[in-house]
Design a protein around this motif. Structure first.
Motif, PDB file in Angstrom:
ATOM      1  N   GLY A  85      14.409  -5.486 -27.483  1.00 22.40           N
ATOM      2  CA  GLY A  85      15.864  -5.826 -27.453  1.00 22.40           C
ATOM      3  C   GLY A  85      16.497  -6.454 -28.505  1.00 22.40           C
ATOM      4  N   SER A  86      15.595  -7.292 -29.137  1.00 21.41           N
ATOM      5  CA  SER A  86      16.258  -8.075 -30.112  1.00 21.41           C
ATOM      6  C   SER A  86      16.957  -7.395 -31.385  1.00 21.41           C
ATOM      7  CB  SER A  86      15.195  -9.279 -30.624  1.00 21.41           C
ATOM      8  OG  SER A  86      14.039  -8.525 -31.433  1.00 21.41           O
ATOM      9  N   ALA A  87      16.759  -6.072 -31.738  1.00 20.78           N
ATOM     10  CA  ALA A  87      17.156  -5.642 -32.740  1.00 20.78           C
ATOM     11  C   ALA A  87      17.338  -4.127 -32.598  1.00 20.78           C
ATOM     12  CB  ALA A  87      16.307  -5.795 -34.099  1.00 20.78           C
ATOM     13  N   GLY A  88      18.123  -3.597 -33.682  1.00 21.18           N
ATOM     14  CA  GLY A  88      18.157  -2.181 -33.682  1.00 21.18           C
ATOM     15  C   GLY A  88      19.291  -1.474 -32.771  1.00 21.18           C
ATOM     16  N   MET A  89      18.944  -0.118 -32.609  1.00 19.13           N
ATOM     17  CA  MET A  89      19.920   0.517 -31.794  1.00 19.13           C
ATOM     18  C   MET A  89      19.122   1.192 -30.346  1.00 19.13           C
ATOM     19  SD  MET A  89      21.299   2.543 -34.986  1.00 19.13           S
ATOM     20  CE  MET A  89      22.135   4.080 -34.110  1.00 19.13           C
ATOM     21  N   HIS A  90      18.067   0.580 -30.014  1.00 21.52           N
ATOM     22  CA  HIS A  90      17.188   1.067 -29.048  1.00 21.52           C
ATOM     23  C   HIS A  90      16.296   0.024 -28.474  1.00 21.52           C
ATOM     24  CE1 HIS A  90      13.973   1.968 -31.573  1.00 21.52           C
ATOM     25  NE2 HIS A  90      13.008   1.685 -30.501  1.00 21.52           N
ATOM     26  N   LEU A  91      16.018   0.002 -27.332  1.00 22.44           N
ATOM     27  CA  LEU A  91      14.797  -0.698 -26.633  1.00 22.44           C
ATOM     28  C   LEU A  91      13.920   0.274 -25.883  1.00 22.44           C
ATOM     29  CD1 LEU A  91      15.568  -1.023 -23.448  1.00 22.44           C
ATOM     30  CD2 LEU A  91      17.221  -2.617 -24.416  1.00 22.44           C
ATOM     31  N   SER A  92      12.580  -0.325 -25.731  1.00 17.50           N
ATOM     32  CA  SER A  92      11.689   0.338 -24.728  1.00 17.50           C
ATOM     33  C   SER A  92      11.566  -0.387 -23.605  1.00 17.50           C
ATOM     34  CB  SER A  92      10.557   0.605 -25.591  1.00 17.50           C
ATOM     35  OG  SER A  92      10.646   1.516 -26.817  1.00 17.50           O
ATOM     36  N   LEU A  93      11.254   0.554 -22.477  1.00 16.87           N
ATOM     37  CA  LEU A  93      10.808   0.218 -21.270  1.00 16.87           C
ATOM     38  C   LEU A  93       9.494   0.516 -20.852  1.00 16.87           C
ATOM     39  CD1 LEU A  93      12.799  -0.942 -18.898  1.00 16.87           C
ATOM     40  CD2 LEU A  93      13.102   1.119 -17.994  1.00 16.87           C
ATOM     41  N   ARG A  94       8.490  -0.440 -20.716  1.00 21.71           N
ATOM     42  CA  ARG A  94       7.208  -0.027 -20.425  1.00 21.71           C
ATOM     43  C   ARG A  94       7.140  -0.285 -18.720  1.00 21.71           C
ATOM     44  NH1 ARG A  94       1.917  -2.670 -23.447  1.00 21.71           N
ATOM     45  NH2 ARG A  94       0.455  -1.279 -22.863  1.00 21.71           N
ATOM     46  N   PHE A  95       6.594   0.878 -18.339  1.00 20.46           N
ATOM     47  CA  PHE A  95       6.131   0.742 -16.890  1.00 20.46           C
ATOM     48  C   PHE A  95       5.014  -0.051 -16.519  1.00 20.46           C
ATOM     49  CE2 PHE A  95       7.600   5.450 -16.930  1.00 20.46           C
ATOM     50  CZ  PHE A  95       8.901   4.968 -16.881  1.00 20.46           C
ATOM     51  N   ASN A  96       5.463  -0.789 -15.696  1.00 25.26           N
ATOM     52  CA  ASN A  96       4.213  -1.814 -15.217  1.00 25.26           C
ATOM     53  C   ASN A  96       2.910  -1.286 -14.385  1.00 25.26           C
ATOM     54  OD1 ASN A  96       5.669  -4.119 -16.447  1.00 25.26           O
ATOM     55  ND2 ASN A  96       6.780  -4.299 -14.619  1.00 25.26           N
ATOM     56  N   ASP A  97       3.222  -0.234 -13.673  1.00 25.94           N
ATOM     57  CA  ASP A  97       2.117   0.813 -13.412  1.00 25.94           C
ATOM     58  C   ASP A  97       1.839   2.082 -14.165  1.00 25.94           C
ATOM     59  OD1 ASP A  97       0.736   2.490 -11.873  1.00 25.94           O
ATOM     60  OD2 ASP A  97       1.967   2.301  -9.894  1.00 25.94           O
ATOM     61  N   ALA A  98       0.863   1.863 -15.141  1.00 28.07           N
ATOM     62  CA  ALA A  98       0.583   2.979 -15.951  1.00 28.07           C
ATOM     63  C   ALA A  98       0.456   4.311 -15.340  1.00 28.07           C
ATOM     64  CB  ALA A  98      -0.808   2.509 -16.820  1.00 28.07           C
ATOM     65  N   ARG A  99       0.288   4.456 -14.071  1.00 31.59           N
ATOM     66  CA  ARG A  99      -0.184   5.777 -13.290  1.00 31.59           C
ATOM     67  C   ARG A  99       1.371   6.534 -13.414  1.00 31.59           C
ATOM     68  NH1 ARG A  99      -1.978   3.525  -7.713  1.00 31.59           N
ATOM     69  NH2 ARG A  99      -0.178   2.026  -8.308  1.00 31.59           N
ATOM     70  N   ILE A 100       2.473   5.974 -13.566  1.00 27.58           N
ATOM     71  CA  ILE A 100       3.557   6.668 -13.797  1.00 27.58           C
ATOM     72  C   ILE A 100       3.626   7.660 -14.717  1.00 27.58           C
ATOM     73  CG2 ILE A 100       6.246   6.577 -13.699  1.00 27.58           C
ATOM     74  CD1 ILE A 100       5.804   3.638 -12.366  1.00 27.58           C
ATOM     75  N   ASP A 101       4.019   8.890 -14.280  1.00 27.57           N
ATOM     76  CA  ASP A 101       4.058   9.966 -15.435  1.00 27.57           C
ATOM     77  C   ASP A 101       5.524   9.808 -16.232  1.00 27.57           C
ATOM     78  OD1 ASP A 101       4.348  12.092 -17.270  1.00 27.57           O
ATOM     79  OD2 ASP A 101       3.745  13.657 -15.475  1.00 27.57           O
ATOM     80  N   ASP A 102       5.578   9.176 -17.534  1.00 25.50           N
ATOM     81  CA  ASP A 102       6.946   9.008 -18.075  1.00 25.50           C
ATOM     82  C   ASP A 102       7.389  10.451 -18.443  1.00 25.50           C
ATOM     83  OD1 ASP A 102       4.851   9.485 -20.000  1.00 25.50           O
ATOM     84  OD2 ASP A 102       5.181   7.674 -21.194  1.00 25.50           O
ATOM     85  N   ASN A 103       6.612  11.549 -18.803  1.00 23.50           N
ATOM     86  CA  ASN A 103       7.112  12.823 -19.267  1.00 23.50           C
ATOM     87  C   ASN A 103       8.079  13.229 -17.984  1.00 23.50           C
ATOM     88  OD1 ASN A 103       6.266  13.413 -22.015  1.00 23.50           O
ATOM     89  ND2 ASN A 103       4.227  12.837 -20.981  1.00 23.50           N
ATOM     90  N   ALA A 104       7.278  13.157 -16.783  1.00 22.86           N
ATOM     91  CA  ALA A 104       8.017  13.779 -15.653  1.00 22.86           C
ATOM     92  C   ALA A 104       9.367  12.861 -15.508  1.00 22.86           C
ATOM     93  CB  ALA A 104       7.234  13.541 -14.228  1.00 22.86           C
ATOM     94  N   ILE A 105       9.458  11.706 -15.699  1.00 19.68           N
ATOM     95  CA  ILE A 105      10.726  10.632 -15.472  1.00 19.68           C
ATOM     96  C   ILE A 105      11.765  11.402 -16.569  1.00 19.68           C
ATOM     97  CG2 ILE A 105      11.805   8.467 -15.698  1.00 19.68           C
ATOM     98  CD1 ILE A 105       9.949   8.812 -13.437  1.00 19.68           C
ATOM     99  N   VAL A 106      11.337  11.841 -17.866  1.00 16.31           N
ATOM    100  CA  VAL A 106      12.319  12.459 -18.820  1.00 16.31           C
ATOM    101  C   VAL A 106      12.725  13.691 -18.225  1.00 16.31           C
ATOM    102  CG1 VAL A 106      12.211  13.368 -21.012  1.00 16.31           C
ATOM    103  CG2 VAL A 106      11.048  11.103 -20.684  1.00 16.31           C
ATOM    104  N   ALA A 107      11.971  14.542 -17.650  1.00 10.80           N
ATOM    105  CA  ALA A 107      12.417  15.859 -17.258  1.00 10.80           C
ATOM    106  C   ALA A 107      13.492  15.526 -15.912  1.00 10.80           C
ATOM    107  CB  ALA A 107      11.222  16.512 -16.739  1.00 10.80           C
ATOM    108  N   GLN A 108      13.072  14.619 -15.169  1.00 11.73           N
ATOM    109  CA  GLN A 108      14.077  14.223 -13.998  1.00 11.73           C
ATOM    110  C   GLN A 108      15.334  13.791 -14.410  1.00 11.73           C
ATOM    111  OE1 GLN A 108      11.658  12.181 -11.401  1.00 11.73           O
ATOM    112  NE2 GLN A 108      10.070  13.459 -11.194  1.00 11.73           N
TER     113      GLN A 108
END
Length: 509
Positions: free
Chosen positions: A411-434
């Motif tokens: 978040g210190s620069a640019g136009m985007h930041l990233s959110l890393r799930f603390n539980d790696a079992r979460i399916d980030d692709n499923a979250i994107v679709a939802q």
């Protein structure tokens, strides 16, 4: 519709029929209507005009039109003759075409994957698109009009393959002052944007089969350019301090090219530490490798002092520097640039003379004025303030609604930041679709894996387009999806004790 081409082509195919011209024209038009060549609603040419075009008597055309009218293929009104809408029975069934020989893409590009997200999409939280409504369009229009008025007849011809001299000089001056880049205008080459620059560099600076390092996770456009150039891709893992090559990487898979986004790693957002920058430059020089430094959104530094580009950190650094105006101005401008080491400038100029598209002189001259006049710097200042406000609102909302479910990166620069799930079992692709079902467009970090599993699971959130007052509502919706996924992931894991209690309970029934 070219009726002459239609008629003479039909006549050539039926030359042995011996039909008079009246019937030939009637049969030609009827066949074209039945197979859809002349679609319903098509207005046929006036009889006099068609007769002149085909070189036949007007009565020939009138006969054909009368026959088609009586058969229901056309209708007449005060404005002429129009093809009628036919029922399925009136249309001629399409003949099955013979199976053509199989064709396809080359091996170089056959396995390219689609880039995450939709490039032409706008809204929350699409990355890479600036706050377009805040661009000074009226000012840009005036500069573009001045550029068009100033152009000479010679400038209507093909332009300089390296780019217009005023723009190259303005870019060199701007980079020296704002990014610490050490260069002259002769080292600056104008391209159609970052992807164009990447394609150019990977084809010009390495041979097929040679190795390129790309950050993992990394920019999909760089991966696509490398594969299209036939390079062997090696993914180098990224951590909180950016690209982190290990000693065995240099020993086992020495690179010819190294692609990195040091000022704001794409997609994670980490910043390559100064120690690693110097180490990478020294190791690349020793290995005879070139670093491709993609400085795509470094102008927007929100926290701390501005960082100098890697290109200027050491004398004669083996760095090719890439920049673009798509993030600072607007994407459809399609102007980027490459700064090559001085030793490569002459050879690069010869190559560009044989391969580059030449043109868009007016846009380049207008951009040179935008830079020279100070308006570009003023626009950057306004955007930095705006993006910092939007970044702050997004981070505050994420901390409030997500808590310990995810960690914010970049978040210190640019136009985007990233959110890393603390539980790696979460399916980030499923979250994107939802999320997309709720009108929220985000990218999955796992979709940016360069080679194998990078270990990054989460979301990439572009905030440049999102007003600060909308952040909390949008994040609240997104957080609900993430918390639900985390709950489901935890429910799916049972300890041996829980499993024993559940099975023993069933046995007592």
């Amino acid at each position: 519709m070219d009726f002459s081409l239609l008629f003479h082509g039909y006549a050539a195919r039926h030359i042995d029929a011996g039909w008079p011209r009246q019937r030939l024209l009637h049969e030609c038009l009827r066949a074209a209507i039945r197979d859809g060549t002349l679609a319903a609603g098509t207005r046929l040419a006036a009889s006099r005009a068609l007769a002149e075009e085909l070189g036949v008597a007007r009565n020939t055309v009138l006969y054909a039109y009368d026959q088609l009218t009586s058969e229901g293929y056309v209708v007449s009104d005060r404005r002429g003759t129009v093809v009628a809408t036919l029922s399925a029975a009136g249309r001629k069934p399409a003949r099955r075409a013979p199976e053509p020989p199989r064709i396809g893409l080359s091996q170089r590009v056959r396995h390219l994957r689609p880039l995450p997200g939709e490039a032409d999409r706008m809204g929350a939280f699409v990355p890479g698109v600036p706050a377009l409504e805040h661009f000074p369009m009226a000012l840009w229009r005036r500069m573009l009009e001045r550029a068009l008025r100033s152009m000479t007849v010679l400038q209507l011809n093909y332009g300089d393959p390296a780019g217009e001299a005023p723009l190259r000089e303005a870019i060199a001056d701007h980079l020296r002052a704002s990014r610490g880049v050490v260069c002259e205008a002769s080292q600056v080459f104008i391209t159609d944007g970052t992807q164009s620059s990447l394609d150019l560099c990977m084809r010009a600076l390495a041979d097929a089969g040679e190795t390129i390092w790309i950050e993992n996770p990394g920019y999909g456009g760089a991966l696509a350019a490398a594969r299209a150039a036939g390079l062997a891709v090696s993914g180098i893992d990224v951590d909180d301090d950016g690209m982190a090559p290990q000693r065995e990487d240099w020993l086992l898979r020495p690179p010819k090219l190294i692609y990195t986004t040091p000022s704001h790693q794409y997609p994670v957002g980490s910043v390559l530490s100064l120690r690693r920058r110097h180490a990478l430059i020294d190791a690349a020089r020793a290995a005879g490798a070139l670093i491709i430094e993609d400085d795509y959104d470094s102008e927007f530094r929100h926290d701390g002092a501005p960082l100098h580009a890697m290109q200027g950190l050491a004398a004669d650094a083996p760095v090719v520097y890439l920049g673009t105006f798509s993030k600072t101005m607007f994407p459809s401008l399609r102007i980027g640039f490459v700064v090559v080491p001085a030793a490569l400038a002459e050879d690069f100029a010869h190559m560009r003379a044989q391969s580059s598209a030449r043109g868009r002189v007016a846009e380049q001259l207008a951009l040179a004025e935008f830079l020279r006049s100070g308006q570009f710097v003023l626009h950057l200042r306004r955007m930095r303030r705006l993006y910092r406000q939007r970044r702050d609102a997004l981070v505050a909302a994420l901390e409030k609604h997500l808590g310990s479910a995810a960690t914010v990166h970049g978040g210190s620069a640019g136009m985007h930041l990233s959110l890393r799930f603390n539980d790696a079992r979460i399916d980030d692709n499923a979250i994107v679709a939802q999320a997309l079902e709720h009108g929220i467009a985000v990218n999955a970090l796992s979709q940016h894996d360069t080679q194998g599993d990078s270990g990054w699971k989460g979301l990439m959130l572009g905030y440049a387009q999102v007003p600060a007052e909308r952040m909390e509502g949008l994040v609240k919706q997104l957080a609900a999806l993430i918390h639900l996924a985390a709950y489901a992931a935890n429910r799916s894991i049972r300890t041996p004790y829980q499993h024993a209690r559940r099975t023993s309970g069933r046995s007592r029934r």
